[in-house]
Design a protein around this motif. Structure first.
Motif, PDB file in Angstrom:
ATOM      1  N   PRO A   1       0.682  -1.260   0.103  1.00  0.00           N
ATOM      2  CA  PRO A   1      -0.037  -0.083  -0.143  1.00  0.00           C
ATOM      3  C   PRO A   1       0.796   1.361   0.096  1.00  0.00           C
ATOM      4  CG  PRO A   1      -0.349  -1.277   2.034  1.00  0.00           C
ATOM      5  CD  PRO A   1       0.861  -2.086   1.267  1.00  0.00           C
ATOM      6  N   ILE A   2       2.036   1.200   0.556  1.00  0.00           N
ATOM      7  CA  ILE A   2       2.909   2.349   0.361  1.00  0.00           C
ATOM      8  C   ILE A   2       3.360   2.848  -0.932  1.00  0.00           C
ATOM      9  CG2 ILE A   2       5.184   3.541   1.440  1.00  0.00           C
ATOM     10  CD1 ILE A   2       4.594   1.866   3.962  1.00  0.00           C
ATOM     11  N   SER A   3       3.696   1.476  -1.502  1.00  0.00           N
ATOM     12  CA  SER A   3       4.131   1.542  -2.983  1.00  0.00           C
ATOM     13  C   SER A   3       2.747   2.428  -3.850  1.00  0.00           C
ATOM     14  CB  SER A   3       4.448   0.399  -3.516  1.00  0.00           C
ATOM     15  OG  SER A   3       5.262   0.453  -4.764  1.00  0.00           O
ATOM     16  N   GLN A   4       1.566   1.892  -3.640  1.00  0.00           N
ATOM     17  CA  GLN A   4       0.384   2.290  -4.362  1.00  0.00           C
ATOM     18  C   GLN A   4       0.504   3.834  -4.095  1.00  0.00           C
ATOM     19  OE1 GLN A   4      -1.226   0.648  -6.722  1.00  0.00           O
ATOM     20  NE2 GLN A   4      -1.852   2.936  -7.063  1.00  0.00           N
ATOM     21  N   ALA A   5       0.569   4.354  -2.973  1.00  0.00           N
ATOM     22  CA  ALA A   5       0.597   5.767  -2.505  1.00  0.00           C
ATOM     23  C   ALA A   5       1.642   6.233  -3.249  1.00  0.00           C
ATOM     24  CB  ALA A   5       0.359   5.972  -1.110  1.00  0.00           C
ATOM     25  N   ALA A   6       2.726   5.691  -3.180  1.00  0.00           N
ATOM     26  CA  ALA A   6       4.142   6.460  -3.908  1.00  0.00           C
ATOM     27  C   ALA A   6       3.670   6.424  -5.363  1.00  0.00           C
ATOM     28  CB  ALA A   6       5.140   6.083  -3.777  1.00  0.00           C
ATOM     29  N   PHE A   7       3.193   5.609  -6.059  1.00  0.00           N
ATOM     30  CA  PHE A   7       2.986   5.530  -7.450  1.00  0.00           C
ATOM     31  C   PHE A   7       1.983   6.451  -7.912  1.00  0.00           C
ATOM     32  CE2 PHE A   7       1.452   3.422 -11.256  1.00  0.00           C
ATOM     33  CZ  PHE A   7       2.345   3.161 -12.141  1.00  0.00           C
ATOM     34  N   THR A   8       0.916   6.655  -6.979  1.00  0.00           N
ATOM     35  CA  THR A   8      -0.186   7.565  -7.475  1.00  0.00           C
ATOM     36  C   THR A   8       0.659   9.008  -7.525  1.00  0.00           C
ATOM     37  OG1 THR A   8      -2.033   6.292  -6.344  1.00  0.00           O
ATOM     38  CG2 THR A   8      -2.514   8.679  -6.690  1.00  0.00           C
TER      39      THR A   8
END
Length: 108
Positions: free
Chosen positions: A30-37
């Protein structure tokens, strides 16, 4: 934004594109998803080419970048390449639209 999967694709990019951003993205974090956004938002407003890989699908490429450019692998991880080298990198919550723009400005 373009997804890369192979070392060959990346090496061709690194030889011809200057500067460019590259993000290592985990499909399960989920942290990666936030950064990717944040990266997607930045890429949508930037003139600088932006690329990414999904770590689970491109481990050889991820390892190649870490070994070739001496940047310890992290995920998520954003890297600004300039003059065929790493000009800046950040990971996890430090990857924001604002930090990407600031890195680009500082490394012009």
């Amino acid at each position: 934004m373009k997804k890369l999967d192979s070392i060959e694709e990346f090496n061709k990019l690194a030889e011809g594109e200057d500067p460019f951003f590259f993000v290592k993205h985990s499909l399960t974090c989920p942290i990666s998803q936030a950064a990717f956004t944040e990266f997607e938002q930045f890429a949508g407003e930037s003139d600088v080419p932006c690329y990414y890989l999904a770590v689970q699908e491109a481990k050889p490429l991820s390892n190649h970048i870490a070994e070739t450019y001496h940047v310890k692998h992290e995920s998520p991880q954003a890297i600004l390449f300039s003059k065929a080298d790493v000009a800046w990198h950040a990971s996890h919550w430090k990857i924001t639209k604002k930090s990407l723009a600031a890195a680009l400005e500082e490394n012009k």
